[in-house]
Design a protein around this motif. Structure first.
Motif, PDB file in Angstrom:
ATOM      1  N   VAL A  15       0.732  -1.398  -0.038  1.00 14.31           N
ATOM      2  CA  VAL A  15       0.251   0.066  -0.146  1.00 14.31           C
ATOM      3  C   VAL A  15       0.714   1.107   0.141  1.00 14.31           C
ATOM      4  CG1 VAL A  15      -1.754   1.241   1.205  1.00 14.31           C
ATOM      5  CG2 VAL A  15      -1.974  -1.091   1.069  1.00 14.31           C
ATOM      6  N   GLN A  16       1.863   1.466   0.814  1.00 16.03           N
ATOM      7  CA  GLN A  16       2.660   2.517   0.927  1.00 16.03           C
ATOM      8  C   GLN A  16       3.474   2.731  -0.288  1.00 16.03           C
ATOM      9  OE1 GLN A  16       3.044   4.708   3.730  1.00 16.03           O
ATOM     10  NE2 GLN A  16       1.079   3.852   3.923  1.00 16.03           N
ATOM     11  N   VAL A  17       3.984   1.413  -0.920  1.00 18.52           N
ATOM     12  CA  VAL A  17       4.820   1.754  -2.264  1.00 18.52           C
ATOM     13  C   VAL A  17       3.972   2.123  -3.297  1.00 18.52           C
ATOM     14  CG1 VAL A  17       6.114   0.166  -3.821  1.00 18.52           C
ATOM     15  CG2 VAL A  17       6.598  -0.263  -1.339  1.00 18.52           C
ATOM     16  N   ASN A 139      -7.398  -3.348   1.451  1.00 21.15           N
ATOM     17  CA  ASN A 139      -6.165  -2.738   0.981  1.00 21.15           C
ATOM     18  C   ASN A 139      -6.490  -2.328  -0.286  1.00 21.15           C
ATOM     19  OD1 ASN A 139      -4.341  -3.186   3.145  1.00 21.15           O
ATOM     20  ND2 ASN A 139      -3.288  -4.819   2.564  1.00 21.15           N
ATOM     21  N   LEU A 140      -7.282  -3.033  -1.019  1.00 21.48           N
ATOM     22  CA  LEU A 140      -7.908  -2.814  -2.649  1.00 21.48           C
ATOM     23  C   LEU A 140      -8.033  -1.311  -2.534  1.00 21.48           C
ATOM     24  CD1 LEU A 140      -9.795  -5.773  -3.794  1.00 21.48           C
ATOM     25  CD2 LEU A 140      -7.452  -4.756  -4.779  1.00 21.48           C
ATOM     26  N   ALA A 238      17.293  10.612   0.408  1.00 24.44           N
ATOM     27  CA  ALA A 238      17.975   9.513   0.498  1.00 24.44           C
ATOM     28  C   ALA A 238      17.379   8.261   1.145  1.00 24.44           C
ATOM     29  CB  ALA A 238      19.534   9.588   1.050  1.00 24.44           C
ATOM     30  N   PHE A 239      16.827   8.754   2.314  1.00 26.45           N
ATOM     31  CA  PHE A 239      16.223   7.615   3.226  1.00 26.45           C
ATOM     32  C   PHE A 239      14.552   7.547   2.821  1.00 26.45           C
ATOM     33  CE2 PHE A 239      19.835   8.528   5.813  1.00 26.45           C
ATOM     34  CZ  PHE A 239      19.815   7.294   6.643  1.00 26.45           C
ATOM     35  N   GLY A 240      14.119   7.895   1.649  1.00 30.32           N
ATOM     36  CA  GLY A 240      12.889   7.517   1.217  1.00 30.32           C
ATOM     37  C   GLY A 240      12.318   6.080   1.348  1.00 30.32           C
ATOM     38  N   PRO A 241      13.065   5.243   0.735  1.00 31.83           N
ATOM     39  CA  PRO A 241      12.685   3.735   0.580  1.00 31.83           C
ATOM     40  C   PRO A 241      12.488   3.328   2.379  1.00 31.83           C
ATOM     41  CG  PRO A 241      14.354   4.085  -0.715  1.00 31.83           C
ATOM     42  CD  PRO A 241      14.117   5.142  -0.241  1.00 31.83           C
ATOM     43  N   ALA A 245       9.204   2.058   4.307  1.00 31.38           N
ATOM     44  CA  ALA A 245       9.024   0.717   5.064  1.00 31.38           C
ATOM     45  C   ALA A 245       8.560   1.003   6.401  1.00 31.38           C
ATOM     46  CB  ALA A 245      10.510  -0.117   5.207  1.00 31.38           C
ATOM     47  N   LEU A 246       9.150   2.137   7.145  1.00 30.48           N
ATOM     48  CA  LEU A 246       8.687   2.445   8.357  1.00 30.48           C
ATOM     49  C   LEU A 246       7.061   2.643   8.613  1.00 30.48           C
ATOM     50  CD1 LEU A 246       9.748   2.947  11.362  1.00 30.48           C
ATOM     51  CD2 LEU A 246      10.181   5.680  10.606  1.00 30.48           C
ATOM     52  N   ALA A 247       6.869   3.712   7.507  1.00 32.12           N
ATOM     53  CA  ALA A 247       5.383   3.929   7.601  1.00 32.12           C
ATOM     54  C   ALA A 247       4.411   2.787   7.203  1.00 32.12           C
ATOM     55  CB  ALA A 247       5.132   4.795   6.556  1.00 32.12           C
ATOM     56  N   ALA A 248       5.031   1.603   6.731  1.00 37.22           N
ATOM     57  CA  ALA A 248       4.157   0.387   6.315  1.00 37.22           C
ATOM     58  C   ALA A 248       4.141  -0.467   7.717  1.00 37.22           C
ATOM     59  CB  ALA A 248       4.898  -0.299   5.546  1.00 37.22           C
TER      60      ALA A 248
END
Length: 412
Positions: A15-17, A139-140, A238-241, A245-248
Motif C-alpha cells: 500500500v505504501q509503495v 487494501n484494495l 536518500a532515506f525515502g525507501p 517501510a517504516l510507515a508500513a
C-alpha cells in the motif's frame, strides 16, 4: 508465486509503495509536461498529508487501541466522521493554497483542494473495512486509487491538468466501496460529533508531531543557513525507501491492533534499509553529490549523526505506536506530549548554543535516544502489561517450587 503476491497485496508495504509511486509519478509528469502547474502539484502533495494523518488519528488509532464501542456500525461511523471534518479541511486547504499562490484563480485553488477532500472518505473506508472486512478488500481501496491515478496521469500528454489525476480513480473506488457496504440495522450509528470525539486525543498528538516536522527545517535554516535545509531535504530523499517501510510497519500495527507481533518481515526490511542507506551515504561522497552539492560537501560526522538520528527515530516510532495501542487515550496523550517536549527542547538548545549542521544532527540523535528511553519508561509504568518491555527475573524472587499451596481449612 501466487501465494507470495497474495501476501504482498495484503501487506501495508505494498500500500505504501503504490501510494508513494503514484505521488512521485504525478509530480515527475508535471515537471516534464506541465511546468506551468507543477508548483500546484507539488503543494498538493504536501496537503495530502492532512487526510492521511487526520483520518488515521480519528479512526485508525481508536480502532487499534480497542476503544470503539462494540455496538457501533464502524463503516457508518467512519463515513460520518470523514463528512464532519470535510468542511474544516476544505477551509484549511483553500486558505493554504490562496496564501501560497495569491495570484492563482479560484478554479486553480479548487483543483488543488478537490483530491485532498476526496481522500478523506477513501481513508475512512480503508480503516473501517480493515476492521469489518478482509485485509485483501481493505487494501484494495488505496491500491486501486494509486493504480488509477497513475493510469489517468498518462493522459497528461493530451492536456489533462495533473492536479485532478487522482479524481477519476477516487470517485470510482468510492462508488465501488460504498456499493459493497452492508448496513447493520441492529448496530448503533453514532452521531457525527460523538464519532469525532472518540479520536480527538490522537489528533492532538498527531498535531504535535506535524508541528515538529515543520519546525525542524526552519530551525536548521536559522542555525546554519539555506545549505542546512538542502542537506536535511537531500537526506530525507536518500532515506525515502526507509520511510516507506517504516510507515508500513506503523500502519500494520494499527490495522492488526493488539494482535500485532513485534518481530515481522516488514520490520526486518526497515532495519536492512536503514543499514544499507546509512552505509551508502556515509561511505560514498559521489552518491551524496547526486542528491545535492551541499550534501556532498558535508562532513562525515554530519552524515553519520543524521543516520544515528534516523535509527533512534525508528525505535521511538515503534515504541510510540505500541504504547498507543495498549494505553488509554489520556495516558498516550501525556506520553506523546512528553516526547515532543523533549524534542522541542533539543531544538531550543540548538538555537541557543549550536552553530553547525553537524552539531544539530548530533543533538537530534541525542534527543531521539531520550525519547526512546521515555517511551520505555512509560511502557513499564502505564498501559497493559503485554505492551511493556520484558523484565528480567529477580534473583531474590522465591522459587515457585518452594512455596506450598495453602490448604483449605476444615469446617468445624
Amino acid at each position: 508465486m501466487t501465494a507470495l503476491l497474495r501476501r504482498l497485496q495484503q501487506s501495508q508495504l505494498s500500500v505504501q509503495v503504490m501510494t508513494r509511486l503514484a505521488n512521485v509519478g504525478v509530480f515527475l509528469l508535471a515537471s516534464w509536461l506541465d511546468s506551468e502547474h507543477v508548483a500546484f502539484v507539488a503543494f498538493q502533495g504536501v496537503l495530502l498529508a492532512i487526510p492521511y494523518t487526520l483520518i488515521e488519528a480519528l479512526i485508525g488509532r481508536p480502532q487499534s487501541a480497542g476503544i470503539v464501542p462494540a455496538g457501533w456500525d464502524r463503516e457508518a461511523w467512519a463515513t460520518r466522521t470523514a463528512a464532519v471534518v470535510t468542511l474544516p479541511v476544505a477551509a484549511i486547504g483553500f486558505t493554504a493554497v490562496s496564501v501560497t499562490f495569491p495570484e492563482s484563480s479560484i478554479f486553480d485553488r479548487l483543483l488543488v483542494v478537490l483530491p485532498v477532500l476526496l481522500q478523506l472518505p477513501i481513508e475512512a473506508l480503508f480503516w473501517s473495512m480493515s476492521a469489518t472486512r478482509s485485509r485483501r478488500r481493505a487494501n484494495l481501496v488505496p491500491q486501486l486509487v494509486a493504480a488509477g491515478t497513475l493510469a489517468t496521469a498518462a493522459f497528461a500528454t493530451a492536456g489533462l491538468r495533473l492536479e485532478v489525476a487522482a479524481v477519476p480513480a477516487q470517485l470510482a473506488v468510492l462508488a465501488w466501496a460504498l456499493s459493497r457496504r452492508q448496513p447493520h440495522a441492529e448496530r448503533i450509528r453514532p452521531g457525527p460529533l460523538t464519532g469525532v470525539r472518540l479520536g480527538v486525543t490522537y489528533c492532538v498528538a498527531a498535531a504535535a508531531d506535524l508541528l515538529y516536522v515543520i519546525a525542524l527545517p526552519a530551525v536548521a535554516g536559522v542555525l546554519a543557513g539555506a545549505d542546512a535545509i538542502v542537506v536535511l531535504r537531500a537526506m530525507d530523499l536518500a532515506f525515502g525507501p526507509f520511510h516507506v517501510a517504516l510507515a508500513a510497519t506503523t500502519r500494520e500495527d494499527l490495522v492488526v491492533g493488539r494482535g500485532s507481533r513485534f518481530r515481522t518481515g516488514a520490520r526486518l526490511l526497515t532495519v536492512v534499509l536503514l543499514v544499507g542507506i546509512s552505509a551508502t551515504v556515509v561511505t560514498s561522497p559521489d552518491v551524496r553529490g547526486l542528491l545535492a552539492d551541499a550534501l556532498a560537501a558535508a562532513s562525515l560526522g554530519t552524515v553519520a549523526f543524521y543516520c544515528a538520528y534516523k535509527a533512534a527515530l525508528m525505535v521511538s516510532t515503534w515504541l510510540s505506536t505500541r504504547h498507543m495501542i495498549y494505553s488509554t487515550p489520556a495516558t498516550y496523550l501525556a506520553s506523546a506530549i512528553g516526547s515532543r517536549a523533549i524534542t522541542f527542547t533539543a531544538l531550543v538548545v540548538a538555537l541557543l548554543w549550536l552553530h553547525t549542521t553537524g552539531d544539530l544532527f548530533l543533538l537530534l540523535a541525542v534527543g531521539e535516544l531520550l525519547v526512546v528511553a521515555w517511551f520505555v519508561l512509560r511502557l513499564r509504568l502505564t498501559g497493559d502489561p503485554a505492551a511493556r518491555p520484558p523484565e528480567l527475573p529477580s534473583p531474590r524472587a522465591p522459587s515457585p517450587t518452594l512455596v506450598r499451596p495453602r490448604q483449605p481449612q476444615e469446617k468445624r
